[in-house]
Scaffold this motif. Sequence first.
Motif, PDB file in Angstrom:
ATOM      1  N   GLN A  32     -11.734 -15.386 -16.632  1.00 57.58           N
ATOM      2  CA  GLN A  32     -12.878 -15.401 -15.766  1.00 57.58           C
ATOM      3  C   GLN A  32     -12.514 -14.114 -14.505  1.00 57.58           C
ATOM      4  O   GLN A  32     -11.310 -13.557 -14.362  1.00 57.58           O
ATOM      5  CB  GLN A  32     -12.947 -16.542 -14.826  1.00 57.58           C
ATOM      6  N   PRO A  33     -13.792 -13.480 -14.082  1.00 55.39           N
ATOM      7  CA  PRO A  33     -13.604 -12.438 -13.209  1.00 55.39           C
ATOM      8  C   PRO A  33     -12.908 -12.830 -12.078  1.00 55.39           C
ATOM      9  O   PRO A  33     -12.709 -14.156 -11.747  1.00 55.39           O
ATOM     10  CB  PRO A  33     -15.224 -11.949 -12.824  1.00 55.39           C
ATOM     11  N   PHE A  34     -12.179 -12.011 -11.251  1.00 53.32           N
ATOM     12  CA  PHE A  34     -11.503 -12.262 -10.235  1.00 53.32           C
ATOM     13  C   PHE A  34     -11.732 -11.598  -8.891  1.00 53.32           C
ATOM     14  O   PHE A  34     -12.402 -10.358  -9.259  1.00 53.32           O
ATOM     15  CB  PHE A  34      -9.844 -12.363 -10.457  1.00 53.32           C
ATOM     16  N   HIS A  35     -11.576 -12.109  -7.863  1.00 54.65           N
ATOM     17  CA  HIS A  35     -11.907 -11.455  -6.510  1.00 54.65           C
ATOM     18  C   HIS A  35     -10.697 -11.222  -5.848  1.00 54.65           C
ATOM     19  O   HIS A  35      -9.720 -12.181  -5.650  1.00 54.65           O
ATOM     20  CB  HIS A  35     -12.741 -12.144  -5.712  1.00 54.65           C
ATOM     21  N   LEU A  36     -10.285  -9.776  -5.224  1.00 58.32           N
ATOM     22  CA  LEU A  36      -9.309  -9.822  -4.424  1.00 58.32           C
ATOM     23  C   LEU A  36      -9.483  -9.694  -2.980  1.00 58.32           C
ATOM     24  O   LEU A  36     -10.679  -9.377  -2.553  1.00 58.32           O
ATOM     25  CB  LEU A  36      -8.417  -8.298  -4.627  1.00 58.32           C
ATOM     26  N   LEU A  37      -8.626 -10.415  -2.075  1.00 56.12           N
ATOM     27  CA  LEU A  37      -9.103 -10.609  -0.678  1.00 56.12           C
ATOM     28  C   LEU A  37      -8.091  -9.602   0.139  1.00 56.12           C
ATOM     29  O   LEU A  37      -6.671  -9.738  -0.291  1.00 56.12           O
ATOM     30  CB  LEU A  37      -9.109 -11.998  -0.333  1.00 56.12           C
ATOM     31  N   PRO A  38      -8.302  -9.007   1.082  1.00 58.02           N
ATOM     32  CA  PRO A  38      -7.405  -8.325   1.954  1.00 58.02           C
ATOM     33  C   PRO A  38      -7.003  -9.432   2.937  1.00 58.02           C
ATOM     34  O   PRO A  38      -7.449 -10.653   3.201  1.00 58.02           O
ATOM     35  CB  PRO A  38      -8.083  -7.323   2.647  1.00 58.02           C
ATOM     36  N   PRO A  39      -6.002  -8.961   3.956  1.00 60.98           N
ATOM     37  CA  PRO A  39      -5.168  -7.734   3.675  1.00 60.98           C
ATOM     38  C   PRO A  39      -4.024  -7.938   2.743  1.00 60.98           C
ATOM     39  O   PRO A  39      -3.691  -8.986   1.973  1.00 60.98           O
ATOM     40  CB  PRO A  39      -4.626  -7.651   5.198  1.00 60.98           C
ATOM     41  N   THR A  40      -3.320  -6.780   2.307  1.00 66.16           N
ATOM     42  CA  THR A  40      -2.055  -6.738   1.303  1.00 66.16           C
ATOM     43  C   THR A  40      -0.930  -6.628   2.294  1.00 66.16           C
ATOM     44  O   THR A  40      -0.875  -5.555   3.131  1.00 66.16           O
ATOM     45  CB  THR A  40      -2.301  -5.505   0.501  1.00 66.16           C
ATOM     46  N   LEU A  41       0.031  -7.335   2.200  1.00 64.64           N
ATOM     47  CA  LEU A  41       1.383  -7.179   2.442  1.00 64.64           C
ATOM     48  C   LEU A  41       2.296  -6.391   1.511  1.00 64.64           C
ATOM     49  O   LEU A  41       2.449  -6.963   0.345  1.00 64.64           O
ATOM     50  CB  LEU A  41       2.106  -8.437   2.867  1.00 64.64           C
ATOM     51  N   TRP A  42       2.883  -5.200   1.535  1.00 65.43           N
ATOM     52  CA  TRP A  42       3.379  -4.415   0.778  1.00 65.43           C
ATOM     53  C   TRP A  42       5.060  -4.570   1.226  1.00 65.43           C
ATOM     54  O   TRP A  42       5.079  -4.311   2.336  1.00 65.43           O
ATOM     55  CB  TRP A  42       3.128  -2.927   0.777  1.00 65.43           C
ATOM     56  N   LEU A  43       5.722  -5.057   0.283  1.00 66.37           N
ATOM     57  CA  LEU A  43       7.221  -5.082   0.410  1.00 66.37           C
ATOM     58  C   LEU A  43       7.679  -4.250  -0.469  1.00 66.37           C
ATOM     59  O   LEU A  43       7.754  -4.528  -1.617  1.00 66.37           O
ATOM     60  CB  LEU A  43       7.554  -6.534   0.259  1.00 66.37           C
ATOM     61  N   ILE A  44       8.414  -3.082  -0.067  1.00 68.85           N
ATOM     62  CA  ILE A  44       9.270  -2.102  -0.745  1.00 68.85           C
ATOM     63  C   ILE A  44      10.640  -2.206  -0.701  1.00 68.85           C
ATOM     64  O   ILE A  44      11.188  -1.989   0.366  1.00 68.85           O
ATOM     65  CB  ILE A  44       8.766  -0.700  -0.377  1.00 68.85           C
ATOM     66  N   GLY A  45      11.424  -3.321  -1.589  1.00 72.04           N
ATOM     67  CA  GLY A  45      12.789  -3.391  -1.607  1.00 72.04           C
ATOM     68  C   GLY A  45      13.367  -2.600  -2.687  1.00 72.04           C
ATOM     69  O   GLY A  45      14.247  -3.520  -3.236  1.00 72.04           O
ATOM     70  N   SER A  46      13.128  -1.432  -2.858  1.00 71.84           N
ATOM     71  CA  SER A  46      13.891  -0.851  -4.042  1.00 71.84           C
ATOM     72  C   SER A  46      14.626   0.199  -3.602  1.00 71.84           C
ATOM     73  O   SER A  46      14.294   0.875  -2.568  1.00 71.84           O
ATOM     74  CB  SER A  46      12.700  -0.361  -4.942  1.00 71.84           C
ATOM     75  N   ALA A  47      15.896   0.497  -4.292  1.00 73.24           N
ATOM     76  CA  ALA A  47      16.783   1.478  -4.161  1.00 73.24           C
ATOM     77  C   ALA A  47      16.250   2.935  -4.841  1.00 73.24           C
ATOM     78  O   ALA A  47      16.812   3.837  -4.457  1.00 73.24           O
ATOM     79  CB  ALA A  47      18.307   1.363  -4.639  1.00 73.24           C
ATOM     80  N   ALA A  48      15.377   2.833  -5.633  1.00 68.08           N
ATOM     81  CA  ALA A  48      15.058   3.938  -6.340  1.00 68.08           C
ATOM     82  C   ALA A  48      14.249   5.006  -5.517  1.00 68.08           C
ATOM     83  O   ALA A  48      13.362   5.049  -4.659  1.00 68.08           O
ATOM     84  CB  ALA A  48      13.733   3.506  -7.569  1.00 68.08           C
ATOM     85  N   LEU A  79      -1.815  -8.069  10.190  1.00 72.44           N
ATOM     86  CA  LEU A  79      -2.275  -9.018   9.117  1.00 72.44           C
ATOM     87  C   LEU A  79      -3.511 -10.209   9.520  1.00 72.44           C
ATOM     88  O   LEU A  79      -4.473 -10.195   8.979  1.00 72.44           O
ATOM     89  CB  LEU A  79      -0.953  -9.699   8.409  1.00 72.44           C
ATOM     90  N   GLN A  80      -3.133 -10.683  10.573  1.00 72.33           N
ATOM     91  CA  GLN A  80      -4.036 -11.493  11.381  1.00 72.33           C
ATOM     92  C   GLN A  80      -5.573 -10.766  11.478  1.00 72.33           C
ATOM     93  O   GLN A  80      -6.694 -11.343  11.623  1.00 72.33           O
ATOM     94  CB  GLN A  80      -3.681 -12.074  12.590  1.00 72.33           C
ATOM     95  N   GLN A  81      -5.572  -9.389  11.808  1.00 74.87           N
ATOM     96  CA  GLN A  81      -6.606  -8.816  11.865  1.00 74.87           C
ATOM     97  C   GLN A  81      -7.346  -8.254  10.727  1.00 74.87           C
ATOM     98  O   GLN A  81      -8.249  -7.687  10.763  1.00 74.87           O
ATOM     99  CB  GLN A  81      -6.302  -7.566  12.848  1.00 74.87           C
ATOM    100  N   GLY A  82      -6.619  -8.627   9.515  1.00 71.36           N
ATOM    101  CA  GLY A  82      -7.010  -8.296   8.274  1.00 71.36           C
ATOM    102  C   GLY A  82      -6.619  -6.820   7.823  1.00 71.36           C
ATOM    103  O   GLY A  82      -7.317  -6.289   7.076  1.00 71.36           O
ATOM    104  N   THR A  83      -5.512  -6.156   8.566  1.00 75.81           N
ATOM    105  CA  THR A  83      -5.353  -4.849   8.312  1.00 75.81           C
ATOM    106  C   THR A  83      -3.839  -4.791   7.445  1.00 75.81           C
ATOM    107  O   THR A  83      -2.825  -5.449   7.826  1.00 75.81           O
ATOM    108  CB  THR A  83      -4.885  -4.161   9.511  1.00 75.81           C
ATOM    109  N   SER A  84      -4.161  -4.143   6.370  1.00 76.21           N
ATOM    110  CA  SER A  84      -2.758  -4.013   5.332  1.00 76.21           C
ATOM    111  C   SER A  84      -1.689  -3.420   6.166  1.00 76.21           C
ATOM    112  O   SER A  84      -1.787  -2.445   6.923  1.00 76.21           O
ATOM    113  CB  SER A  84      -3.304  -3.458   3.902  1.00 76.21           C
ATOM    114  N   VAL A  85      -0.412  -3.715   5.558  1.00 76.78           N
ATOM    115  CA  VAL A  85       0.737  -3.093   6.068  1.00 76.78           C
ATOM    116  C   VAL A  85       1.861  -2.981   4.998  1.00 76.78           C
ATOM    117  O   VAL A  85       1.945  -4.084   4.381  1.00 76.78           O
ATOM    118  CB  VAL A  85       1.318  -4.085   7.425  1.00 76.78           C
ATOM    119  N   VAL A  86       2.646  -1.859   5.435  1.00 74.70           N
ATOM    120  CA  VAL A  86       3.856  -1.629   4.515  1.00 74.70           C
ATOM    121  C   VAL A  86       5.105  -1.950   5.247  1.00 74.70           C
ATOM    122  O   VAL A  86       5.080  -1.405   6.176  1.00 74.70           O
ATOM    123  CB  VAL A  86       3.836  -0.116   4.075  1.00 74.70           C
TER     124      VAL A  86
END
Length: 421
Positions: A253-269, A304-311
């Motif tokens: 089925q088609p899907f819908h994405l909702l904001p916000p996005t929490l970006w978690l960068i936990g890589s040593a690369a 996030l509560q304001q709907g703003t994505s964050v890294v």
Amino acid sequence: AGVQRRAHFRSVSVAHPFPTEIRARNHPDSAAAFLTHGIHPRISLGFKANLNRQAAVEVIDLDVREKQVERATQSVRKVLKAESSIEGAECRTLFLKIDSTLRGHVRAYVETLISTAPKKPILICPAFPEQGRTVEQGQVKIFGETFGLSEYGRGQNLTDVDGNLLTIFGGLRRPTKHLNCQHTPYDENSLKNWFNQSKTEPASIYLIDAPDREHMDRAIEAATCVLGQCHYAGSGGLTRSLALNMNSPDTHQPFHLLPPTLWLIGSAAKASHKQIAQLDLVKLETNAQGELSNEDQSRQHSLLQQGTSVVTHLPSPDPAQTLSPNLIEPFIKTAIPIPLLARTLFLTGGATARAALDKLGVHHIDLIDEILPGIPIGAAMIDNQICHIVLKSGGFGDDKALSTIQTYLNTHFSEFEKENL
């Protein structure tokens, strides 16, 4: 070295029996290969008895790459024994997911496959050409360079020996053959002749050179044609070759994405930290111990509560050192709010991703789409609502990979907003 993820399917037309993928880490790259063929796998985080035995692809993430070899192989053996004991096991294909740069106890995993699974030929190829990982003359290369010369290899303190398939997998308890791209032309007839001449034992091990995607696909097609059903050990690049023989009407089925996005960068690369710079988002960096300050935690929650994505990301590691596993626990503890507050989650770095999913109580992820090669997006239940999750191996992608993913997410966010005006 664990069981790969994603497996939920409909009736599937397959040229060979249903595969069960087994992998060591939570990276989604292998399962993503099936998405373009109408198959939407489910990733199970950990082995459970109630897997969908009718699925075209079962994927089980055992999370063993960082574990001691005894515990790691014990986990792999448990799943292999269970798979080998079910009705029709002799008609099932086992895919042992190993890292494209051979991290983890890759030889021990293959030894476990040999001793536990139904006796069949085993094809080994860790190449993933779309991500710059190839195999030439038995040597794993990264963007054309051996481990000892590549930026990645130097950063991981690797030498050419660490990427030599003949050294790593030599001396196993079965005859081992090497398909060398310098010695054998990769046309259909030459490849089939090579496999026919090499087929002196019914369950030999085949180390496959794959200097690019075309060579890889041709070699795997010829191998399956001549050898019949096999088991496999490789990366997401190898599942892309296998997926060519599997197709299903895509009824997802088609899907819908909702904001916000929490970006978690936990890589040593190093690649991950180059990619962060391309994101046009608020970025919060932990301290050297992996902890997000109280002030930044409050700022993250507010955004996030304001709907703003964050890294939120770990600091760039010392070039001479690998990521300390001691950073993961404080990072996950301080960087993930409970409740989550985000409707979309981006995770990069295998250990980070698995720790985050465990904290959030995620037991499985249903894959939906592939944003970039080996970088899928899936859906899971978090806090009693659907959350979409992007999973990326730390070293995957060019410098613009994260900005490409951001554009993909923003496009889907905009489509949802238009439909709900």
